[in-house]
Scaffold this motif. Structure first.
Motif, PDB file in Angstrom:
ATOM      1  N   PRO A  53      23.256  15.287  21.895  1.00  0.00           N
ATOM      2  CA  PRO A  53      22.275  16.229  22.473  1.00  0.00           C
ATOM      3  C   PRO A  53      22.689  17.690  22.333  1.00  0.00           C
ATOM      4  O   PRO A  53      21.838  18.581  22.281  1.00  0.00           O
ATOM      5  CB  PRO A  53      22.206  15.824  23.949  1.00  0.00           C
ATOM      6  N   GLU A  54      24.004  17.933  22.260  1.00  0.00           N
ATOM      7  CA  GLU A  54      24.484  19.315  22.241  1.00  0.00           C
ATOM      8  C   GLU A  54      24.142  20.056  20.953  1.00  0.00           C
ATOM      9  O   GLU A  54      24.142  21.280  20.917  1.00  0.00           O
ATOM     10  CB  GLU A  54      26.008  19.349  22.465  1.00  0.00           C
ATOM     11  N   ILE A  55      23.884  19.328  19.872  1.00  0.00           N
ATOM     12  CA  ILE A  55      23.616  20.020  18.596  1.00  0.00           C
ATOM     13  C   ILE A  55      22.118  20.111  18.301  1.00  0.00           C
ATOM     14  O   ILE A  55      21.713  20.550  17.234  1.00  0.00           O
ATOM     15  CB  ILE A  55      24.373  19.379  17.410  1.00  0.00           C
ATOM     16  N   ILE A  56      21.302  19.656  19.261  1.00  0.00           N
ATOM     17  CA  ILE A  56      19.847  19.795  19.070  1.00  0.00           C
ATOM     18  C   ILE A  56      19.481  21.251  19.330  1.00  0.00           C
ATOM     19  O   ILE A  56      19.846  21.812  20.361  1.00  0.00           O
ATOM     20  CB  ILE A  56      19.075  18.827  19.990  1.00  0.00           C
ATOM     21  N   GLY A  57      18.784  21.831  18.382  1.00  0.00           N
ATOM     22  CA  GLY A  57      18.599  23.286  18.394  1.00  0.00           C
ATOM     23  C   GLY A  57      17.315  23.751  19.035  1.00  0.00           C
ATOM     24  O   GLY A  57      16.683  23.047  19.833  1.00  0.00           O
ATOM     25  N   ASN A  58      16.915  24.907  18.642  1.00  0.00           N
ATOM     26  CA  ASN A  58      15.820  25.603  19.294  1.00  0.00           C
ATOM     27  C   ASN A  58      14.945  26.224  18.207  1.00  0.00           C
ATOM     28  O   ASN A  58      14.766  27.428  18.153  1.00  0.00           O
ATOM     29  CB  ASN A  58      16.444  26.678  20.193  1.00  0.00           C
ATOM     30  N   TYR A  59      14.417  25.364  17.343  1.00  0.00           N
ATOM     31  CA  TYR A  59      13.643  25.807  16.196  1.00  0.00           C
ATOM     32  C   TYR A  59      12.419  26.608  16.643  1.00  0.00           C
ATOM     33  O   TYR A  59      11.680  26.166  17.524  1.00  0.00           O
ATOM     34  CB  TYR A  59      13.229  24.569  15.404  1.00  0.00           C
ATOM     35  N   GLU A  60      12.223  27.767  16.066  1.00  0.00           N
ATOM     36  CA  GLU A  60      11.100  28.654  16.411  1.00  0.00           C
ATOM     37  C   GLU A  60      11.076  28.993  17.892  1.00  0.00           C
ATOM     38  O   GLU A  60      10.008  29.230  18.471  1.00  0.00           O
ATOM     39  CB  GLU A  60       9.766  28.044  15.973  1.00  0.00           C
TER      40      GLU A  60
ATOM     41  N   ILE B 233      10.633  21.913  23.672  1.00  0.00           N
ATOM     42  CA  ILE B 233      10.877  20.791  22.756  1.00  0.00           C
ATOM     43  C   ILE B 233      12.371  20.485  22.701  1.00  0.00           C
ATOM     44  O   ILE B 233      12.781  19.324  22.738  1.00  0.00           O
ATOM     45  CB  ILE B 233      10.307  21.111  21.353  1.00  0.00           C
ATOM     46  N   ARG B 234      13.191  21.530  22.644  1.00  0.00           N
ATOM     47  CA  ARG B 234      14.639  21.309  22.592  1.00  0.00           C
ATOM     48  C   ARG B 234      15.108  20.533  23.827  1.00  0.00           C
ATOM     49  O   ARG B 234      15.827  19.537  23.706  1.00  0.00           O
ATOM     50  CB  ARG B 234      15.372  22.648  22.526  1.00  0.00           C
TER      51      ARG B 234
ATOM     52  N   SER C  48      13.395  18.691  25.855  1.00  0.00           N
ATOM     53  CA  SER C  48      12.843  17.336  25.884  1.00  0.00           C
ATOM     54  C   SER C  48      13.620  16.423  24.923  1.00  0.00           C
ATOM     55  O   SER C  48      13.953  15.283  25.268  1.00  0.00           O
ATOM     56  CB  SER C  48      11.364  17.421  25.525  1.00  0.00           C
ATOM     57  N   ASP C  49      13.942  16.927  23.729  1.00  0.00           N
ATOM     58  CA  ASP C  49      14.705  16.124  22.763  1.00  0.00           C
ATOM     59  C   ASP C  49      16.134  15.878  23.249  1.00  0.00           C
ATOM     60  O   ASP C  49      16.701  14.806  23.031  1.00  0.00           O
ATOM     61  CB  ASP C  49      14.730  16.824  21.399  1.00  0.00           C
ATOM     62  N   ARG C  50      16.708  16.864  23.903  1.00  0.00           N
ATOM     63  CA  ARG C  50      18.066  16.684  24.441  1.00  0.00           C
ATOM     64  C   ARG C  50      18.074  15.636  25.552  1.00  0.00           C
ATOM     65  O   ARG C  50      18.955  14.788  25.610  1.00  0.00           O
ATOM     66  CB  ARG C  50      18.601  18.013  24.990  1.00  0.00           C
TER      67      ARG C  50
ATOM     68  N   ALA D 143      16.025  13.178  25.927  1.00  0.00           N
ATOM     69  CA  ALA D 143      15.833  11.851  25.316  1.00  0.00           C
ATOM     70  C   ALA D 143      17.139  11.366  24.696  1.00  0.00           C
ATOM     71  O   ALA D 143      17.477  10.180  24.806  1.00  0.00           O
ATOM     72  CB  ALA D 143      14.725  11.926  24.269  1.00  0.00           C
ATOM     73  N   ALA D 144      17.886  12.265  24.063  1.00  0.00           N
ATOM     74  CA  ALA D 144      19.166  11.873  23.450  1.00  0.00           C
ATOM     75  C   ALA D 144      20.160  11.455  24.524  1.00  0.00           C
ATOM     76  O   ALA D 144      20.875  10.451  24.376  1.00  0.00           O
ATOM     77  CB  ALA D 144      19.731  13.033  22.637  1.00  0.00           C
TER      78      ALA D 144
END
Lengths: 58, 156
Positions: free
Chosen positions: A27-34, A39-40, A42-44, A46-47
């Motif tokens: 989860p720590e490497i999920i970024g912040n695109y745009e 979204i970041r 939420s994806d973190r 979920a991970a």
């Protein structure tokens, strides 16, 4: 994290092969695109949930 | 991150290549859905403009359907896909990690993001379908309005 090399039957080759390590997104490497923090986060979340479930299984 | 000895993963690169290809294809699909949503928004605008010339019940209903179709098309464009990866966090977290562990964690994270994006793309597709259906209703109402106009005009 990477699991242990237990033997499991290989259904394709009919030979024993190591089971793959558990699915473990980081989860720590999920970024912040745009710049979309929602979204970041939420994806973190979920991970982290996946990792928590993997921990419970052990 | 890694708390156990890594398992040998001889096919990791093959799996990674496949994941790369599938993610690239997902990106293309995402762009194509955005283009479709933009096109639907444009068509909705045209239909609203066409219907505004005549104010009868059928055309107003058609205009309303086209307006809701436009809203659905915007709804399809809004869900952004891909949180992406934080390059600085990758650098700091994996530069000194065992190669196979780093490759596997990165692969797993990309697969996780792919799966999350698939859910978002499904939502996009649902909005696009709603927009298309409403546009079909709008066209049907506008055509019916025009036919009714001609018919009533001849009857008079």
């Amino acid at each position: 994290m990477t699991g242990t090399a237990t033997q499991a039957p290989d259904t394709r080759t009919n030979r024993a092969r190591p089971t793959p390590p558990p699915f473990a997104p980081d989860p720590e490497i999920i970024g912040n695109y745009e710049g979309n923090k929602r979204i970041r986060d939420s994806d973190r979340r979920a991970a982290r949930e996946i990792l928590r479930r993997q921990e419970k299984k052990r | 991150m890694a708390d156990e000895a890594p398992v040998a993963l001889p096919s990791l690169d093959i799996v990674r290549a496949e994941v790369d290809a599938v993610i690239a294809e997902q990106d293309r699909r995402g762009s194509s859905f955005d283009s479709k949503a933009g096109f639907l928004l444009g068509i909705s605008g045209v239909l609203i403009g066409l219907a505004s010339r005549h104010a009868d019940a059928l055309r107003i209903a058609g205009q309303l359907a086209a307006a809701v179709a436009a809203a659905a098309a915007i709804g399809a464009m809004v869900p952004r896909t891909t949180a992406g990866l934080d390059l600085r966090a990758i650098r700091n977290g994996y530069l000194t990690t065992e190669v196979v562990v780093a490759k596997q964690r990165l692969l797993d994270t990309r697969i996780h993001l792919y799966e999350r994006d698939e859910e978002r793309l499904s939502r996009k597709v649902r909005w696009i379908k709603v927009s298309v259906m409403l546009l079909a209703v709008a066209v049907a109402l506008l055509v019916t309005g025009t036919i009714a106009d001609v018919w009533l005009g001849e009857a008079r």
